[in-house]
Design a protein around this motif. Structure first.
Motif, PDB file in Angstrom:
ATOM      1  N   PHE A 284       0.824  -1.208   0.000  1.00  0.00           N
ATOM      2  CA  PHE A 284       0.000   0.000   0.000  1.00  0.00           C
ATOM      3  C   PHE A 284       0.862   1.264   0.000  1.00  0.00           C
ATOM      4  CE2 PHE A 284      -2.548  -3.300   2.011  1.00  0.00           C
ATOM      5  CZ  PHE A 284      -3.745  -3.217   1.291  1.00  0.00           C
ATOM      6  N   ILE A 285       0.283   2.335  -0.546  1.00  0.00           N
ATOM      7  CA  ILE A 285       0.923   3.653  -0.539  1.00  0.00           C
ATOM      8  C   ILE A 285      -0.019   4.596   0.206  1.00  0.00           C
ATOM      9  CG2 ILE A 285       1.485   5.647  -2.027  1.00  0.00           C
ATOM     10  CD1 ILE A 285       2.260   3.620  -4.211  1.00  0.00           C
TER      11      ILE A 285
ATOM     12  N   LYS B  16      -6.860  18.327   2.517  1.00  0.00           N
ATOM     13  CA  LYS B  16      -7.045  18.059   3.963  1.00  0.00           C
ATOM     14  C   LYS B  16      -7.173  16.571   4.298  1.00  0.00           C
ATOM     15  CE  LYS B  16      -9.718  22.358   4.180  1.00  0.00           C
ATOM     16  NZ  LYS B  16     -10.997  22.966   4.526  1.00  0.00           N
ATOM     17  N   THR B  17      -6.996  15.687   3.305  1.00  0.00           N
ATOM     18  CA  THR B  17      -7.135  14.240   3.560  1.00  0.00           C
ATOM     19  C   THR B  17      -5.814  13.495   3.375  1.00  0.00           C
ATOM     20  OG1 THR B  17      -7.606  13.557   1.279  1.00  0.00           O
ATOM     21  CG2 THR B  17      -9.488  14.319   2.599  1.00  0.00           C
ATOM     22  N   ILE B  18      -5.825  12.264   3.907  1.00  0.00           N
ATOM     23  CA  ILE B  18      -4.744  11.298   3.657  1.00  0.00           C
ATOM     24  C   ILE B  18      -5.441  10.113   3.002  1.00  0.00           C
ATOM     25  CG2 ILE B  18      -3.054   9.757   4.740  1.00  0.00           C
ATOM     26  CD1 ILE B  18      -3.251  11.901   7.162  1.00  0.00           C
TER      27      ILE B  18
ATOM     28  N   GLY C  30      -4.103   0.151  -7.819  1.00  0.00           N
ATOM     29  CA  GLY C  30      -4.121   1.612  -7.954  1.00  0.00           C
ATOM     30  C   GLY C  30      -5.392   2.225  -7.386  1.00  0.00           C
ATOM     31  N   TYR C  31      -6.229   1.399  -6.723  1.00  0.00           N
ATOM     32  CA  TYR C  31      -7.482   1.919  -6.152  1.00  0.00           C
ATOM     33  C   TYR C  31      -7.254   2.509  -4.763  1.00  0.00           C
ATOM     34  CZ  TYR C  31      -9.914  -0.702  -9.833  1.00  0.00           C
ATOM     35  OH  TYR C  31     -10.349  -1.184 -11.047  1.00  0.00           O
ATOM     36  N   CYS C  32      -8.028   3.536  -4.426  1.00  0.00           N
ATOM     37  CA  CYS C  32      -8.002   4.113  -3.084  1.00  0.00           C
ATOM     38  C   CYS C  32      -8.825   3.199  -2.168  1.00  0.00           C
ATOM     39  CB  CYS C  32      -8.586   5.522  -3.087  1.00  0.00           C
ATOM     40  SG  CYS C  32      -8.699   6.231  -1.439  1.00  0.00           S
ATOM     41  N   VAL C  33      -8.210   2.698  -1.089  1.00  0.00           N
ATOM     42  CA  VAL C  33      -8.903   1.744  -0.213  1.00  0.00           C
ATOM     43  C   VAL C  33      -9.336   2.374   1.113  1.00  0.00           C
ATOM     44  CG1 VAL C  33      -7.855  -0.310  -1.220  1.00  0.00           C
ATOM     45  CG2 VAL C  33      -6.683   0.854   0.658  1.00  0.00           C
ATOM     46  N   LYS C  34      -8.746   3.555   1.466  1.00  0.00           N
ATOM     47  CA  LYS C  34      -9.108   4.219   2.728  1.00  0.00           C
ATOM     48  C   LYS C  34      -8.840   5.706   2.608  1.00  0.00           C
ATOM     49  CE  LYS C  34      -8.260   0.949   6.468  1.00  0.00           C
ATOM     50  NZ  LYS C  34      -7.174   0.022   6.430  1.00  0.00           N
TER      51      LYS C  34
ATOM     52  N   ALA D  29      -5.179   0.330  10.623  1.00  0.00           N
ATOM     53  CA  ALA D  29      -6.225  -0.686  10.436  1.00  0.00           C
ATOM     54  C   ALA D  29      -7.628  -0.089  10.413  1.00  0.00           C
ATOM     55  CB  ALA D  29      -6.120  -1.740  11.534  1.00  0.00           C
ATOM     56  N   THR D  30      -7.864   0.951  11.244  1.00  0.00           N
ATOM     57  CA  THR D  30      -9.236   1.467  11.378  1.00  0.00           C
ATOM     58  C   THR D  30      -9.418   2.864  10.779  1.00  0.00           C
ATOM     59  OG1 THR D  30      -8.698   2.448  13.517  1.00  0.00           O
ATOM     60  CG2 THR D  30      -9.554   0.191  13.529  1.00  0.00           C
ATOM     61  N   ALA D  31      -8.309   3.532  10.415  1.00  0.00           N
ATOM     62  CA  ALA D  31      -8.319   4.909   9.899  1.00  0.00           C
ATOM     63  C   ALA D  31      -8.797   5.917  10.951  1.00  0.00           C
ATOM     64  CB  ALA D  31      -9.162   5.037   8.623  1.00  0.00           C
ATOM     65  N   GLU D  32      -8.734   5.499  12.233  1.00  0.00           N
ATOM     66  CA  GLU D  32      -9.135   6.413  13.309  1.00  0.00           C
ATOM     67  C   GLU D  32      -7.943   7.232  13.782  1.00  0.00           C
ATOM     68  OE1 GLU D  32     -12.400   4.612  16.193  1.00  0.00           O
ATOM     69  OE2 GLU D  32     -10.958   3.092  15.606  1.00  0.00           O
ATOM     70  N   CYS D  33      -8.251   8.451  14.259  1.00  0.00           N
ATOM     71  CA  CYS D  33      -7.191   9.297  14.804  1.00  0.00           C
ATOM     72  C   CYS D  33      -6.956   8.895  16.256  1.00  0.00           C
ATOM     73  CB  CYS D  33      -7.585  10.771  14.714  1.00  0.00           C
ATOM     74  SG  CYS D  33      -6.306  11.847  15.370  1.00  0.00           S
TER      75      CYS D  33
END
Length: 408
Positions: free
Chosen positions: A204-205, A212-214, A222-226, A262-266
């Protein structure tokens, strides 16, 4: 300078060969007559004059390099600096003058990175190109073109087979580093993409943007997964911890955030800088004991287990954070302008920083002090990298150059 008879004859033949190969036939005829030379010149003199000429220039450059090193060594002797033999590799730090100054970019150099395996480095620039250089010889290798606006960041995967780049053209590109072809273009950000990095497994990259996003992308498709959302302004940089479980990001909103991959939580938001946070770096495990010693100089005996993160800001300071408890442990003050780049010494003992005050500074973490300052470029220093195995660092600047520094 007096030449022997034989040297004079050889020089005359080399000059005759040069005149002949460049088509100066009239001059050659006159010269042969006056120098009493035979009509045919032996093959061994072919190109000899040019070879001698270029080797003289090369030797002259070497002499100048040795002279500047001598001056530096004399300085070290007078100021009591340790010699290479007395110092173990964990103590090696970059010393002036630079080994190479690489020129070729037509605009600001925005990022410099070492290849993990080959003796090459890659540089990105506002001229929309990526250039590859050999840092051992100082030779330019090639240019990678594909972006249509300033290239903002570069990252190699751990195998060195893939190079990721991101740009103000809102795209992230993946390059095959064997064929130098762009094999994938990832679109999805709505503004300038300022930072890019591979996760340790290479699958993953992650990229950070002015939108304002990551975003996290699958290398295979090449798909955005999160998408990680939370910053209130431009996200300047994103960096992944060595085990791949956490991401750190910094922003124009003056905060540093740590995210669970794993959860994309801050997980935590770190606030103490008074201006845009430009750069971040995770401390390697080797730095843990030095960070604890630095904290315990205040008489506290708390043992911090980390992980530790450092951040550099436009408020001219560098802060060291314990991510686990969300606290700033200490602040390094010394730069006279924005801090633009941070990288740890492989031993964990030192931290190196690049700044708009045109210097690279070496910080002794344990004693929290600025150990050495390199007046490194003629303009703002935008980026630096430290090789994990070889004693080299590289820096890039608004002066459009890339410099290679030897550590000793």
């Amino acid at each position: 300078m007096v030449l022997s008879q034989r040297q004079r004859e050889e020089l005359n033949k080399a000059v005759a060969d040069y005149l002949s190969s460049n088509g100066f036939m009239k001059t050659l005829a006159e010269f042969q007559k006056e120098a009493d030379l035979p009509g045919e010149i032996e093959n061994k003199f072919a190109g000899l004059l040019e070879k001698k000429w270029t080797s003289v220039i090369r030797l002259q450059k070497k002499v100048m390099d040795l002279e500047s090193r001598l001056v530096e060594t004399e300085k070290e002797i007078h100021s009591g600096g340790p010699t290479k033999e007395k110092r173990n590799p964990a103590e090696w730090i970059p010393r002036p003058p630079e080994k190479y100054c690489l020129t070729g970019h037509r605009s600001t150099v925005t990022r410099v990175v070492f290849h993990p395996i080959f003796s090459v480095l890659a540089s990105a620039s506002e001229d929309a190109t990526i250039k590859i250089w050999d840092y051992e010889t100082g030779d330019f290798e090639r240019t990678l073109k594909g972006h249509t606006d300033s290239v903002q960041d570069l990252a190699f995967d751990h195998t060195g087979k893939w190079l990721a780049s991101c740009s103000a053209d809102m795209m992230v590109k993946l390059w095959d580093f064997q064929s130098y072809e762009c094999v994938r273009t990832m679109r999805g950000h709505d503004h300038n993409v300022s930072s890019v990095m591979f996760l340790p497994n290479g699958d993953f990259i992650v990229s950070a943007s002015r939108d304002k996003t990551i975003k996290m992308w699958a290398v295979a498709t090449g798909y955005c997964v999160k998408t990680f959302t939370g910053h209130r302004e431009w996200v300047r940089m994103v960096r992944v911890i060595a085990d791949g479980s956490l991401l750190a990001s910094c922003s124009n909103d003056q905060t540093v955030r740590v995210w669970v991959v794993a959860t994309a939580e801050c997980k935590v938001e770190l606030r103490e800088h008074d201006h845009v946070v430009e750069c971040i770096a995770w401390a390697p495990e080797a730095a843990q004991s030095f960070v604890n010693e630095a904290v315990n100089t205040d008489g506290k005996k708390a043992l911090h287990t980390g992980p530790f993160l450092v951040s550099g800001s436009r408020d001219k300071t560098i802060k060291v954070w314990d991510v686990c408890i969300g606290l700033c442990l200490f602040t390094l003050v010394g730069h006279d302008n924005w801090v633009r780049g941070l990288v740890f010494h492989p031993s964990g003992k030192y931290l190196l920083s690049a700044s708009d005050d045109k210097t690279i500074r070496v910080w002794d973490i344990k004693n929290r002090r600025n150990n050495k300052t390199l007046e490194s470029h003629q303009h703002f220093v935008t980026s630096l990298d430290f090789h994990k195995m070889s004693p080299f660092i590289i820096s890039g600047s608004v002066d459009q150059t890339v410099k290679v520094w030897e550590c000793r």
